[in-house]
Scaffold this active site. Structure first.
Site, PDB file in Angstrom:
ATOM      1  N   LYS A  83      41.555   3.892  49.249  1.00 39.00           N
ATOM      2  CA  LYS A  83      40.344   4.423  49.328  1.00 39.00           C
ATOM      3  C   LYS A  83      40.304   5.490  50.707  1.00 39.00           C
ATOM      4  O   LYS A  83      40.985   5.291  51.665  1.00 39.00           O
ATOM      5  CB  LYS A  83      39.130   3.382  49.674  1.00 39.00           C
ATOM      6  CG  LYS A  83      37.840   4.147  49.814  1.00 39.00           C
ATOM      7  CD  LYS A  83      36.675   3.023  49.801  1.00 39.00           C
ATOM      8  CE  LYS A  83      35.486   3.540  49.845  1.00 39.00           C
ATOM      9  NZ  LYS A  83      34.312   2.693  49.973  1.00 39.00           N
ATOM     10  N   SER A  95      29.705  -1.850  47.807  1.00 37.12           N
ATOM     11  CA  SER A  95      30.856  -0.779  47.470  1.00 37.12           C
ATOM     12  C   SER A  95      32.279  -1.077  46.722  1.00 37.12           C
ATOM     13  O   SER A  95      33.095  -0.330  46.412  1.00 37.12           O
ATOM     14  CB  SER A  95      31.037   0.249  48.597  1.00 37.12           C
ATOM     15  OG  SER A  95      30.138   1.225  48.247  1.00 37.12           O
ATOM     16  N   SER A 104      30.695   2.940  46.376  1.00 35.82           N
ATOM     17  CA  SER A 104      31.443   3.833  46.409  1.00 35.82           C
ATOM     18  C   SER A 104      32.877   3.806  46.318  1.00 35.82           C
ATOM     19  O   SER A 104      33.656   4.939  46.151  1.00 35.82           O
ATOM     20  CB  SER A 104      31.334   4.367  48.014  1.00 35.82           C
ATOM     21  OG  SER A 104      31.752   3.519  48.729  1.00 35.82           O
TER      22      SER A 104
HETATM   23  N1  GLN Z   1      25.406   2.022  47.541  1.00 37.22           N
HETATM   24  C1  GLN Z   1      25.249   1.583  48.840  1.00 37.22           C
HETATM   25  C2  GLN Z   1      24.889   2.865  49.689  1.00 37.22           C
HETATM   26  O1  GLN Z   1      24.894   3.772  49.169  1.00 37.22           O
HETATM   27  C3  GLN Z   1      26.380   1.003  49.301  1.00 37.22           C
HETATM   28  C4  GLN Z   1      27.489   1.793  49.557  1.00 37.22           C
HETATM   29  C5  GLN Z   1      28.664   0.911  50.294  1.00 37.22           C
HETATM   30  O2  GLN Z   1      28.690  -0.320  49.957  1.00 37.22           O
HETATM   31  N2  GLN Z   1      29.598   1.783  51.107  1.00 37.22           N
HETATM   32  O3  GLN Z   1      24.734   2.690  51.012  1.00 37.22           O
END
Ligand code: GLN
Length: 502
Positions: A82, A191, A167
């Site tokens: 990532k 995410s 994400s």
């Molecule tokens: N969708 C959540 C956010 O936007 C989680 C994102 C994540 O776990 N990095 O904060």
């Protein structure tokens, strides 16, 4: 497999590892197969940076060790990283324009451990900007496309490309499309698990402190968890062992030994008590998710576990508390991107103007929204009403889990309230997007380990995951339950992108 460029990419990580050890094929061959697939899947936009030369050099070194019978646990295993993990000398963007041209002079602890274990880097995977999102559509480098498509005869013939989740959507899409054997992800509010669910793969968020955050671009430091994304539960166990461990460079890293997670996969869950929390039966949950959840309960019962209804009374406050705490920490973490030290700088007559113009040009809309929310909830006069209150809710959510785990050994819930949605849907409605995290966020607030396993298909033919949450540092327990679910679900479907090419 007619025009698919590679035969070896169908193997799981465990199978490839064993094949490499037996010298049935070389790390170079395996890596070349993966590099070919990375090229084929370019339309999915899963990678921001491809590193084929580095991959071949790493494969060569792995082959030399394997030939001397000095193989390491992941020797020759091609993975995606990532693009939130700093990789020495390799562009690291966090999906943001503001990190333009940033080549870190250091390597994150987790990726360093993976390279030490012999893994091969295929490239840096696309993501939501600074890991803020649930769709991998907020990246400066464009949206990730899920390799899955709805069935042509599904919902009113809607066959638009769907999101990979977020994400860590690039990581999930790459693993699902066989363009990486495994990938690293990070999970702040879901995410790792939600994109795993959307792409039909396994995603494991370990306990807070199990994997070092050092060298991972910070989103919300008290909630960020690095972890593995793989095609099978066994592969997740193998990856986690290589990624985990105490790190003096991260003061929140846990000084605990790392078990052999693969050896813990005994398939034996008889007598385990599995909690089914009634508060997760949220309004508007689609019938097919509810049915899959019930199916999961039945599968575990058939394997000899003992499902029990439990209560986690503060569940409904978890999401609002998360969307205060995460932006608060983000606004503080992102203050460092000022045009002076990293990446982008927009020239101006004064220093203040340079800061303003750089941040305005460098951050996308969602990141700006989070910075605004975060600075608001931390500002004098609002701090007690929002931030402190949210921290109290966080403690209550953690206490709910602690109480539940006096009674049960693991908790079974759905991973997400829906299957993947079309690219473009939910983007104008932040609340609808945030609601996607309703089942994943509580485990982040409590820092508990949780894993998503592909368990079935929606009526539209898209993957759906089930999630197991465990006691702190009991990754072994949730992996064991996850593997039982995996065998019961027999999820062997392939995404349209691969099926269409075979
Ligand atoms: N969708 C959540 C956010 O936007 C989680 C994102 C994540 O776990 N990095 O904060």
């Amino acid at each position: 497999m007619s025009d698919w460029p590679a035969a070896l990419t169908a193997l799981s990580l465990a199978e490839a590892r064993d094949g490499l050890a037996r010298r049935e094929f070389s790390a170079r061959e395996l890596t070349e197969n993966y590099i070919a697939v990375v090229e084929v899947v370019r339309p999915l936009n899963a990678f921001i940076t491809e590193t084929p030369d580095q991959a071949l050099a790493m494969a060569k070194a792995a082959d030399e060790r394997l030939a001397r019978a000095e193989g390491r646990p992941l020797d020759g295993i091609p993975i995606a990283v990532k693009d939130l993990f700093c990789t020495k000398g390799v562009l690291t963007t966090a999906g943001s324009h503001i990190l333009d041209g940033f080549h870190p002079p250091y390597e994150s602890t987790v990726t360093e451990k993976l390279w030490q274990a012999g893994a091969v880097m295929l490239g840096k995977a696309n993501l939501d900007e600074f890991a803020m999102g649930s769709s991998s559509t907020t990246s400066y480098y464009g949206p990730v496309e899920n390799p899955w498509r709805r069935r042509p005869n599904g919902r009113a013939g809607d066959n638009r490309p769907v999101v990979a989740g977020g994400s860590s959507g690039g990581s999930a899409a790459a693993v699902a499309a066989h363009a990486a054997m495994a990938a690293t992800g990070t999970d702040t509010g879901g995410s790792i698990r939600q994109p795993a669910s959307f792409c039909g793969i396994v995603g494991l968020k370990p306990t807070y402190g199990r994997c070092s955050r050092w060298g991972v671009v910070a989103y919300a430091s008290s909630l960020d968890h690095p972890g593995p994304m793989t095609r099978t539960v066994r592969d997740a166990a193998i990856m986690l062992r290589a990624m985990a461990g105490h790190d003096l460079k991260d003061s929140t890293s846990a000084p605990l030994p790392v078990p052999d997670y693969e050896a813990g996969l005994t398939g034996e869950i008889r007598g385990m008590r599995i909690g089914v929390p009634r508060e997760y039966r949220v309004e508007q949950m689609p019938g097919e998710i509810e049915a899959l959840w019930q199916q999961g309960v039945d599968w575990l019962r058939e394997a000899g576990a003992d499902p029990v209804e439990i209560s986690l009374p503060h569940t409904k406050y978890a999401l609002p508390a998360y969307y205060i705490i995460a932006p608060a920490e983000a606004s503080s973490n992102l203050a460092r991107y000022d045009g002076v030290r990293f990446g982008l700088r927009v020239g101006a007559a004064s220093l203040d103007e340079m800061y303003e113009l750089t941040r305005a040009a460098g951050f996308g809309a969602e990141v700006r929204r989070r910075v605004l929310i975060g600075t608001f909830v931390l500002s004098a006069g609002y701090y007690d009403a929002y931030y402190l209150k949210a921290q109290r809710v966080r403690a209550l959510v953690a206490r709910d889990f602690a109480k539940a785990f006096e009674e049960v050994d693991a908790i079974l819930v759905p991973t997400a309230p829906s299957a993947a949605f079309a690219i473009g849907d939910n983007t104008d409605d932040s609340i609808a997007m945030y609601l996607n995290d309703v089942f994943t966020v509580p485990a982040n607030l409590a820092g508990l380990p949780a894993i998503s396993v592909p368990a079935g298909l929606s009526a539209d033919g898209l993957p759906l995951g089930l999630q197991i949450i465990g006691r702190a540092f009991d990754e072994e327990g949730i992996l064991r339950v996850a593997q039982v679910l995996e065998s019961a679900a027999e999820f062997r479907h392939l995404p349209a992108f691969i099926a269409g090419k075979t």
